[in-house]
Design a protein around this motif. Structure first.
Motif, short mmCIF file in Angstrom:
data_model
loop_
_atom_site.label_atom_id
_atom_site.label_comp_id
_atom_site.label_asym_id
_atom_site.label_seq_id
_atom_site.Cartn_x
_atom_site.Cartn_y
_atom_site.Cartn_z
N GLY A 122 -15.20 68.52 33.31
CA GLY A 122 -14.28 69.44 33.97
C GLY A 122 -14.80 69.85 35.34
N GLY A 123 -16.10 70.03 35.46
CA GLY A 123 -16.69 70.38 36.75
C GLY A 123 -16.50 69.29 37.78
N ILE A 124 -16.63 68.04 37.34
CA ILE A 124 -16.42 66.90 38.26
C ILE A 124 -14.98 66.87 38.74
N LEU A 125 -14.02 67.09 37.82
CA LEU A 125 -12.62 67.12 38.21
C LEU A 125 -12.36 68.22 39.24
N ALA A 129 -10.86 67.78 42.96
CA ALA A 129 -9.63 68.47 43.35
C ALA A 129 -9.85 69.34 44.58
N ALA A 130 -10.97 70.07 44.61
CA ALA A 130 -11.26 70.97 45.73
C ALA A 130 -11.44 70.21 47.03
N ARG A 131 -11.92 68.98 46.94
CA ARG A 131 -12.19 68.20 48.14
C ARG A 131 -11.07 67.23 48.49
N ILE A 171 -5.46 74.33 37.56
CA ILE A 171 -5.65 74.61 38.99
C ILE A 171 -6.04 73.33 39.72
N SER A 172 -6.92 72.54 39.11
CA SER A 172 -7.29 71.26 39.71
C SER A 172 -6.06 70.36 39.83
N GLY A 173 -5.26 70.33 38.76
CA GLY A 173 -4.04 69.54 38.81
C GLY A 173 -3.10 70.00 39.90
N ARG A 243 -9.65 82.86 45.78
CA ARG A 243 -10.35 82.74 47.06
C ARG A 243 -11.59 81.86 47.01
N LEU A 244 -12.29 81.88 45.88
CA LEU A 244 -13.54 81.14 45.79
C LEU A 244 -13.25 79.67 45.50
N ARG A 245 -13.88 78.78 46.26
CA ARG A 245 -13.66 77.35 46.07
C ARG A 245 -14.13 76.92 44.68
#
Length: 265
Positions: A122-125, A129-131, A171-173, A243-245
């Motif tokens: 999940g962290g990798i996803l 997504a953030a990038r 959120i990533s999706g 707000r936090l990435r």
């Protein structure tokens, strides 16, 4: 007495983690292992107390739910604002997958080892997504299209793997599908109420033989603890998650998985 203390501690953990993309279920499973709070009955407890935290969302967004209900009664399904169709589209995929694989999920995926793997996955996803450089087409929830709602619902299926995090997956999706992080977070919280109500109802029905008077008392204790802590935490965490990435939450997940693996496994 030990079960009561465990129920309170797990309720507090649930209330603190439900609104962050760090997986409340994963934290409950890991904490349950440390407390010796395990087994089929404990699995049901961990699912049920999530409802306590989710009720905080119902209180926070009650005006939005009233608006959606009014539109539903009036058969107003304008795609230019968040409505019941968006919520249904986001809920259907995970519901179908859960009904098909619920036994496998409970018997195989509810364990410390699988949670550690999903924390990392999940962290990798979330980092991906953030990038991502997708153009933002939905700045707020009313801009989310039916296609995006369905896509977010498909990503929500990943959250059936304990440790992946429902909010982290959705959120990533949303980010990968062109929503802003704020819109994705708001949408995630809004759909959490019907999703968790449905999941809890199904689980309680499947576990109805375990619902003794003693069990119900512990369920209630955990529910209240989760609700109270969530109500205190929700205002702070709601702003934080917008707000936090996502990378920062991913780092936390990696550190938690590493520490648990080194010192507990």
């Amino acid at each position: 007495m030990n079960d009561v203390i465990s129920a309170i501690l797990l309720g507090i953990i649930e209330g603190l983690t439900e609104f962050l993309p760090v997986s409340s279920t994963g934290h409950l499973i890991l904490a349950g292992d440390l407390l010796g709070f395990e087994g089929d009955w404990a699995t049901t407890f961990k699912i049920v107390i999530q409802l306590g935290a989710v009720m905080a969302v119902l209180v926070l967004y009650w005006k939005r739910y009233i608006g959606i209900l009014k539109d539903l009664i009036a058969f107003d399904f304008s795609a230019k604002k968040l409505n019941a169709v968006h919520m249904i589209l986001a809920m259907i995929p995970a519901l179908i997958v859960y009904l098909i694989f619920k036994d496998f999920i409970k018997q195989v995926l509810f364990g410390s080892a699988t949670v550690l793997i999903s924390l990392i996955a999940g962290g990798i996803l979330m980092i991906v997504a953030a990038r991502s450089k997708r153009k933002v087409t939905a700045e707020n929830t009313d801009d989310i299209t039916y296609k995006q709602a369905l896509g977010i619902g498909l990503f929500q299926c990943l959250a059936l793997w304990p440790g992946f995090s429902r909010s982290g997956a959705t959120i990533s999706g949303g980010l990968l599908l062109g929503t802003s992080q704020k819109a994705a977070a708001d949408f995630t919280f809004i759909i959490s109420v019907p999703v968790m109500l449905g999941a809890t109802a199904l689980d309680l029905y499947d576990s109805r033989d375990m619902l003794t008077s003693d069990a119900l008392i512990l369920f209630l204790i955990g529910f209240i603890a989760a609700f109270v802590v969530a109500m205190i935490a929700v205002v702070t965490f709601l702003n934080l998650i917008k707000r936090l990435r996502l990378e920062w939450f991913a780092v936390y997940r990696f550190v938690l998985a590493a520490l648990f693996f080194i010192f507990v496994m």
